[in-house]
Design an enzyme around this catalytic site. Structure first.
Site, mmCIF file in Angstrom:
data_model
loop_
_atom_site.group_PDB
_atom_site.id
_atom_site.type_symbol
_atom_site.label_atom_id
_atom_site.label_comp_id
_atom_site.label_asym_id
_atom_site.label_seq_id
_atom_site.Cartn_x
_atom_site.Cartn_y
_atom_site.Cartn_z
ATOM 1 C CG HIS A 25 -27.707 -78.120 74.838
ATOM 2 N ND1 HIS A 25 -26.845 -78.453 73.807
ATOM 3 C CD2 HIS A 25 -27.499 -76.803 75.081
ATOM 4 C CE1 HIS A 25 -26.140 -77.392 73.453
ATOM 5 N NE2 HIS A 25 -26.522 -76.369 74.218
ATOM 6 C CB CYS A 28 -28.029 -73.987 71.625
ATOM 7 S SG CYS A 28 -27.260 -73.001 72.927
ATOM 8 C CD GLU A 55 -27.388 -81.918 73.574
ATOM 9 O OE1 GLU A 55 -26.519 -81.177 74.052
ATOM 10 O OE2 GLU A 55 -28.466 -81.484 73.108
#
Length: 394
Positions: free
Chosen positions: A352, A267, A354
């Site tokens: 992202h 990011c 995750e």
């Protein structure tokens, strides 16, 4: 008939949406954005990347599973405000400790419900993100919380939105980064990796630990020499809020360490790498925020559904000498979603992997980071090159 306390959302373009108060009673101002996730409101609220923003949830009903402390992405909410078509006053979830409204009241999150969020999102998609103010009638008129704001009062809030400082050109990370370094506890010894904290989510740290990394989290202003003194096996550049351009100290650090350590950016960290290599970033019209963004992996041809939260993007064509090559692109608008250095073990993604909330299609990237560290260490015989130590004066 149940009477509801009145509230308004006033935008800098003069548009005013009239609804009802929810959460902490008060006023708030920020950049109004929208997120298309159907769940994960608690993770969204506590993601430091939303610092300075008022978040609109496009899903019409929010809050019915309450709030669980285990789902926090930081130690508090960072959103400036929250908007939904309807918030639930009740919740049902064996993991939850409190309702969404109680959570908002505990942490001072000013919110509004009962407005046409579809119309608001269309406005943001067509005209771009804008600054806005949420104001509760009970805060300004406690003697008559159920009354309407007058046109003159509404215009005061419109002007307040216009006068609010833009996120552009402002370093938002200093409000969210850790003040002191700390080591994340792990159950096993692994590869020591320094995590530069520009607003890192807890889940990212946990995912890194799961693949065999010993995370050491450091403040955003940590120098290259201080990082190398920790004798790390790798470097991680985290997510974070706002415009990456003002973070010149981070660009410098990333540039000086490029090629000296295997590096992974997510990011804002991805944008910092692009700027460090001499490229440019640009502000998007309304950004990508949600758990359903399709991304094509150019190396494999696979399509991954990703979780995203960003309002800026890297222009890879602006990076000189072909230092980075594109590895992922967004299938909705063609913007860059991932890149890798052409010579060094340095790679990054705009989204992202995750998730939290979101799909897990891209979690393989954490394993790839470990593989890059192992390969680099095997080729050089040490996680810290003597040449690098001399170059940085460590």
């Amino acid at each position: 008939m149940i009477r509801k306390e009145r509230a308004i959302l006033a935008l800098e373009d003069g548009t005013v949406y009239r609804g009802y108060a929810f959460g902490h009673r008060g006023e708030t101002v920020g950049e109004v954005v929208f997120n298309t996730s159907m769940t994960g409101y608690q993770e969204i609220m506590t993601d430091p990347s939303y610092n300075g923003q008022i978040v609109t949830i496009t899903y019409p009903h929010v809050g019915n599973y309450g709030v669980a402390i285990y789902d926090m992405e930081s130690n508090k909410p960072y959103v400036r405000g929250f908007i939904a078509r309807e918030f639930s006053g009740e919740y049902s979830n064996h993991r939850a400790q409190q309702s969404l409204e109680a959570f908002m009241q505990q942490y001072g999150v000013v919110s509004i419900q009962g407005i046409d969020t579809r119309a608001l999102v269309r406005r943001l998609r067509t005209g771009g993100v804008v600054k806005g103010v949420i104001a509760h009638r009970s805060y300004t008129h406690p003697e008559d919380p159920y009354g309407e704001f007058t046109p003159a009062e509404e215009q005061i809030y419109v002007q307040r939105a216009r006068d609010h400082q833009d996120i552009d050109g402002h370093d938002m990370t200093k409000e969210v980064t850790t003040p002191l370094p700390y080591a994340f506890p792990t159950l096993r010894h692994g590869k020591r990796v320094v995590l530069m904290d520009f607003g890192i989510k807890h889940t990212i740290i946990e995912r890194l630990a799961e693949v065999g990394i010993e995370p050491i989290v450091v403040p955003a202003h940590t120098t290259p020499a201080q990082i190398m003194a920790l004798q790390p096996h790798g470097l991680f550049l985290s997510n974070g809020p706002g415009d990456p351009a003002p973070l010149e100290y981070a660009h410098k650090t990333a540039w000086e360490l490029m090629g000296l350590l295997p590096t992974f950016g997510i990011c804002l960290g991805h944008q910092i790498l692009g700027l460090a290599a001499g490229g440019q970033t640009f502000k998007m019209k309304f950004g990508h925020r949600g758990g359903n963004q399709p991304v094509k992996n150019l190396l494999t041809g696979n399509v991954e559904i990703t979780s995203q939260n960003h309002g800026y993007a890297v222009d890879i064509a602006s990076i000189p000498d072909g230092a980075f090559v594109a590895t992922h692109v967004n299938l909705n608008d063609g913007t860059l979603e991932g890149m890798a250095h052409s010579r060094y073990p340095v790679f990054s993604v705009q989204y992202h992997p995750e998730a939290s909330p979101g799909p897990h299609d891209s979690r393989y990237l954490f394993d790839r980071f470990i593989e890059e560290i192992d390969a680099f260490e095997g080729a050089n015989g040490s996680p810290v090159l003597k040449a690098s130590a001399g170059r940085l004066g460590v």
